[in-house]
Enzyme design. Structure first.
Site, mmCIF file in Angstrom:
data_model
loop_
_atom_site.group_PDB
_atom_site.id
_atom_site.type_symbol
_atom_site.label_atom_id
_atom_site.label_comp_id
_atom_site.label_asym_id
_atom_site.label_seq_id
_atom_site.Cartn_x
_atom_site.Cartn_y
_atom_site.Cartn_z
ATOM 1 N N SER A 158 0.866 -1.175 0.000
ATOM 2 C CA SER A 158 0.000 0.000 0.000
ATOM 3 C C SER A 158 0.902 1.225 0.000
ATOM 4 O O SER A 158 1.796 1.338 0.853
ATOM 5 C CB SER A 158 -0.895 0.030 1.242
ATOM 6 O OG SER A 158 -1.537 1.297 1.286
ATOM 7 N N ASN A 192 0.552 6.507 -9.523
ATOM 8 C CA ASN A 192 -0.756 6.449 -10.174
ATOM 9 C C ASN A 192 -1.864 5.944 -9.249
ATOM 10 O O ASN A 192 -3.039 6.167 -9.520
ATOM 11 C CB ASN A 192 -0.608 5.543 -11.415
ATOM 12 C CG ASN A 192 -1.918 5.116 -12.008
ATOM 13 O OD1 ASN A 192 -2.548 5.882 -12.740
ATOM 14 N ND2 ASN A 192 -2.374 3.908 -11.678
ATOM 15 N N LYS A 237 -5.037 16.248 -5.371
ATOM 16 C CA LYS A 237 -4.541 16.266 -6.747
ATOM 17 C C LYS A 237 -3.782 17.551 -7.077
ATOM 18 O O LYS A 237 -2.811 17.512 -7.827
ATOM 19 C CB LYS A 237 -5.704 16.045 -7.725
ATOM 20 C CG LYS A 237 -6.231 14.610 -7.733
ATOM 21 C CD LYS A 237 -5.118 13.592 -7.950
ATOM 22 C CE LYS A 237 -5.590 12.287 -8.525
ATOM 23 N NZ LYS A 237 -4.480 11.294 -8.598
ATOM 24 N N ARG A 269 -12.734 2.153 -14.032
ATOM 25 C CA ARG A 269 -13.800 1.960 -13.036
ATOM 26 C C ARG A 269 -14.049 3.246 -12.238
ATOM 27 O O ARG A 269 -15.102 3.416 -11.661
ATOM 28 C CB ARG A 269 -13.451 0.798 -12.106
ATOM 29 C CG ARG A 269 -12.262 1.106 -11.229
ATOM 30 C CD ARG A 269 -11.995 -0.017 -10.257
ATOM 31 N NE ARG A 269 -10.988 0.408 -9.303
ATOM 32 C CZ ARG A 269 -10.603 -0.307 -8.279
ATOM 33 N NH1 ARG A 269 -11.138 -1.489 -8.064
ATOM 34 N NH2 ARG A 269 -9.697 0.158 -7.455
ATOM 35 N N SER A 312 -5.271 15.716 -11.722
ATOM 36 C CA SER A 312 -6.605 15.518 -12.268
ATOM 37 C C SER A 312 -7.194 16.875 -12.627
ATOM 38 O O SER A 312 -6.830 17.896 -12.027
ATOM 39 C CB SER A 312 -7.470 14.846 -11.205
ATOM 40 O OG SER A 312 -8.823 15.121 -11.426
ATOM 41 N N TYR A 320 -10.411 14.938 -3.007
ATOM 42 C CA TYR A 320 -9.650 14.499 -4.178
ATOM 43 C C TYR A 320 -8.950 15.685 -4.852
ATOM 44 O O TYR A 320 -7.767 15.616 -5.210
ATOM 45 C CB TYR A 320 -10.654 13.838 -5.125
ATOM 46 C CG TYR A 320 -10.109 13.221 -6.374
ATOM 47 C CD1 TYR A 320 -9.448 11.991 -6.338
ATOM 48 C CD2 TYR A 320 -10.295 13.832 -7.610
ATOM 49 C CE1 TYR A 320 -8.988 11.411 -7.508
ATOM 50 C CE2 TYR A 320 -9.846 13.255 -8.775
ATOM 51 C CZ TYR A 320 -9.195 12.045 -8.726
ATOM 52 O OH TYR A 320 -8.749 11.474 -9.886
HETATM 53 P P1 NAI Z 1 -8.427 2.639 -10.965
HETATM 54 O O1 NAI Z 1 -9.317 2.597 -9.780
HETATM 55 O O2 NAI Z 1 -8.636 1.622 -12.034
HETATM 56 O O3 NAI Z 1 -6.909 2.592 -10.542
HETATM 57 C C1 NAI Z 1 -6.405 2.947 -9.299
HETATM 58 C C2 NAI Z 1 -5.632 1.779 -8.729
HETATM 59 O O4 NAI Z 1 -4.978 2.183 -7.541
HETATM 60 C C3 NAI Z 1 -6.537 0.593 -8.366
HETATM 61 O O5 NAI Z 1 -6.120 -0.553 -9.065
HETATM 62 C C4 NAI Z 1 -6.367 0.453 -6.860
HETATM 63 O O6 NAI Z 1 -6.398 -0.872 -6.375
HETATM 64 C C5 NAI Z 1 -4.998 1.084 -6.646
HETATM 65 N N1 NAI Z 1 -4.817 1.536 -5.268
HETATM 66 C C6 NAI Z 1 -5.713 2.169 -4.469
HETATM 67 N N2 NAI Z 1 -5.183 2.411 -3.264
HETATM 68 C C7 NAI Z 1 -3.906 1.930 -3.293
HETATM 69 C C8 NAI Z 1 -2.849 1.899 -2.352
HETATM 70 N N3 NAI Z 1 -3.002 2.414 -1.128
HETATM 71 N N4 NAI Z 1 -1.676 1.329 -2.704
HETATM 72 C C9 NAI Z 1 -1.513 0.800 -3.948
HETATM 73 N N5 NAI Z 1 -2.481 0.804 -4.881
HETATM 74 C C10 NAI Z 1 -3.661 1.368 -4.562
HETATM 75 O O7 NAI Z 1 -8.617 4.109 -11.586
HETATM 76 P P2 NAI Z 1 -7.825 4.898 -12.748
HETATM 77 O O8 NAI Z 1 -8.838 5.742 -13.405
HETATM 78 O O9 NAI Z 1 -6.995 3.990 -13.549
HETATM 79 O O10 NAI Z 1 -6.912 5.900 -11.892
HETATM 80 C C11 NAI Z 1 -5.511 5.967 -11.968
HETATM 81 C C12 NAI Z 1 -5.070 7.331 -11.501
HETATM 82 O O11 NAI Z 1 -5.514 8.331 -12.418
HETATM 83 C C13 NAI Z 1 -5.618 7.750 -10.132
HETATM 84 O O12 NAI Z 1 -4.642 8.458 -9.422
HETATM 85 C C14 NAI Z 1 -6.766 8.667 -10.504
HETATM 86 O O13 NAI Z 1 -7.085 9.552 -9.461
HETATM 87 C C15 NAI Z 1 -6.204 9.351 -11.725
HETATM 88 N N6 NAI Z 1 -7.183 9.975 -12.571
HETATM 89 C C16 NAI Z 1 -8.021 9.244 -13.350
HETATM 90 C C17 NAI Z 1 -8.937 9.863 -14.168
HETATM 91 C C18 NAI Z 1 -9.791 9.117 -15.107
HETATM 92 O O14 NAI Z 1 -10.464 9.759 -15.941
HETATM 93 N N7 NAI Z 1 -9.839 7.782 -15.049
HETATM 94 C C19 NAI Z 1 -9.110 11.323 -14.155
HETATM 95 C C20 NAI Z 1 -8.132 12.016 -13.358
HETATM 96 C C21 NAI Z 1 -7.234 11.333 -12.586
#
Ligand code: NAI
Length: 296
Positions: free
Chosen positions: A71, A98, A167, A198, A150, A163
């Site tokens: 984590s 990420n 960010k 997701r 973000s 958030y």
């Molecule tokens: P996602 O939910 O698929 O990916 C995030 C991952 O981080 C998950 O697999 C989760 O298990 C992991 N995670 C959560 N807490 C954790 C921890 N303490 N230690 C290690 N891993 C952990 O979502 P997504 O969209 O792929 O997000 C990736 C990044 O991009 C995030 O930082 C999100 O805030 C950012 N983001 C995404 C946007 C989008 O349009 N999808 C928009 C702006 C930012």
């Protein structure tokens, strides 16, 4: 051709979504990749072996990867991940911060525990991982670090005060690390992605989900951790479009008298964007004030 041959990369939160897309593309271009993910639900609760599945995908495609379930909120776990990476792959050149969670609510209804949890994963988690790789990068005079901001952090969004705070904090962390890392060839940048994952599946209509594939954000992310990366940049990226975001400063006004009324009277001139600049450090803002005093 931008190659990552001979490079070792850690991608946090790479068990799905954007992190998975980055990990797959880094590996396809030759990097050895540590796929970190504790496999949490969207709100950060629970565990799964999501990272293992991505490692399998990379290995099936002929790449090198290992899974890690740390984590990012736990410094000891992150430090152990870095030690394991160096022992297994003999180096560490790239870190993509990420990992992320969501606990959306209007600020009026937001519990401070949800505020802290979100700041803890995004901001403290990224600081933890970056701190844990920093000495290695300094010692080898090479490092590439990417923060994930973000549009909410840069511009705001209803229901995401926690958030957004985290960010924009990441963009602030990046700005100072870009300055501190410069002499050791450590380049630090920020991406503000938009992708159908997701995290956004409930927000995007179906036709947008199809357009905003995570793989279409990967080119901007990979460029920002490549050999010839800039430093201190904030890129927006989604659906194959790449943008640059800046924190700008207007020329401003030397108030005729130091009163709030003078601010009100000069408001239009204060916010006039003609001749605005993008300071390269905090000190540059102070310099522009001094210039203003000298009539510049
Ligand atoms: P996602 O939910 O698929 O990916 C995030 C991952 O981080 C998950 O697999 C989760 O298990 C992991 N995670 C959560 N807490 C954790 C921890 N303490 N230690 C290690 N891993 C952990 O979502 P997504 O969209 O792929 O997000 C990736 C990044 O991009 C995030 O930082 C999100 O805030 C950012 N983001 C995404 C946007 C989008 O349009 N999808 C928009 C702006 C930012």
């Amino acid at each position: 051709m931008i190659s990552f041959e001979g490079r070792v990369a850690i991608v946090t939160g790479a068990g799905g979504g954007l992190g998975r897309a980055y990990a797959l593309e880094l590996a396809r271009r030759g990097a050895k990749v540590v796929v970190n993910d504790l496999g949490a639900a969207r709100d950060g609760t629970g565990h799964s072996d999501a990272a293992v599945a991505v490692v399998e995908e990379i290995r099936c495609a002929g790449g090198s990867a290992m899974a890690n379930g740390a984590s990012v909120t736990e410094y000891d776990q992150v430090e152990a991940m870095v030690a394991e990476t160096r022992a297994e792959y003999g180096g560490l050149h790239i870190l993509i911060n990420n990992a992320g969670i969501l606990r959306d609510k209007s600020f009026a209804k937001m519990d401070m525990a949800d505020f802290r949890a979100v700041v803890d994963v995004h901001l403290i988690g990224s600081a933890n991982a970056t701190r844990a790789v920093w000495e290695t990068m300094r010692a080898q005079n090479y490092g590439r670090v990417l923060m994930t901001s973000s549009s909410t952090g840069l511009y705001g969004n209803f229901g995401q005060a926690n958030y957004g705070a985290a960010k924009l904090g990441l963009a602030g962390l990046m700005k100072t690390l870009a300055i501190e890392g410069a002499r050791d060839n450590i380049k630090v940048n920020t991406i503000a992605p938009t992708a159908a994952t997701r995290m956004t599946e409930a927000l995007f209509p179906p036709e947008m989900l199809a357009l905003f594939k995570p793989e279409l954000v990967a080119p901007a992310a990979l460029f920002l951790v490549s050999e010839d990366a800039p430093t201190g940049a904030i890129l927006g990226a989604g659906a194959g479009v790449v943008q640059a975001a800046y924190v700008t400063l207007t020329r401003g006004v030397k108030l005729p008298e130091a009163t709030p009324e003078a601010v009100a009277e000069n408001w239009a001139a204060i916010i006039d964007r003609t001749g605005e600049i993008v300071p390269q450090s905090g000190a540059e803002q102070t310099m522009t004030i001094l210039q203003r005093l000298q009539g510049g």
